[in-house]
Design an enzyme around this catalytic site. Structure first.
Site, short mmCIF file in Angstrom:
data_model
loop_
_atom_site.label_atom_id
_atom_site.label_comp_id
_atom_site.label_asym_id
_atom_site.label_seq_id
_atom_site.Cartn_x
_atom_site.Cartn_y
_atom_site.Cartn_z
N HIS A 105 0.54 -0.64 0.08
CA HIS A 105 0.43 0.15 0.17
C HIS A 105 0.40 1.49 0.40
CE1 HIS A 105 1.05 -0.77 4.49
NE2 HIS A 105 0.88 0.91 4.87
N HIS A 107 0.43 5.60 1.40
CA HIS A 107 -0.40 6.75 2.09
C HIS A 107 -0.31 7.57 1.37
CE1 HIS A 107 0.20 4.41 5.72
NE2 HIS A 107 1.02 3.88 5.29
#
Length: 145
Positions: A105, A107
């Site tokens: 992932h 941010h």
């Protein structure tokens, strides 16, 4: 080289399966984007791969390119949605780097001059605030087309 296998029970895998709710921002064939429930700043969101990768160390290049493209869409949208001065993009690989959820992932955090990031305390944001911020980002994404 991967240190650990991918864990199908990580929180992002559960979000992808619909087992945990999320404030969805964007979705395509390979990626999914949603609000971070423990934001370090207003509009903090995440872009993830749909395919099960632990982090950047084990991802196939095509899936990495897809999630980076989604990250760029989010960065442009949050900058516009919050009239931000800039955008911080962060990505962590393995515990020593600060990775706590072992699903690849990125941010994406809108940034404002003179305002530091909040500490990552584990404090959940109010769902009403997350929903309002998600709506602002979705509108900015729609305007970008």
């Amino acid at each position: 080289m991967m240190n650990q296998p991918y864990d199908n029970n990580n929180v992002f895998a559960k979000i992808l399966r619909g087992e945990i709710p999320a404030h969805k921002l964007y979705e395509d064939a390979d990626t999914y984007a949603f609000m971070d429930v423990m934001p370090q700043g207003k509009g903090h969101c995440l872009a993830i791969t749909k395919a099960p990768y632990r982090n950047m160390l084990d991802v196939e290049p095509a899936h990495l390119f897809a999630v980076v493209a989604t990250t760029q869409k989010l960065a442009r949208a949050v900058k516009k949605a919050f009239d931000a001065d800039g955008v911080t993009v962060m990505q962590f690989n393995e515990p020593a780097s600060g990775q706590t959820v072992f699903h690849l992932h990125f941010h994406v955090i809108p940034r404002f001059e003179g305002i530091p990031l909040k500490a990552h305390t584990g404090q959940m944001e109010d769902q009403t605030i997350l929903a309002a911020n998600a709506e602002k980002i979705r509108q900015a994404l729609e305007q970008e087309g």
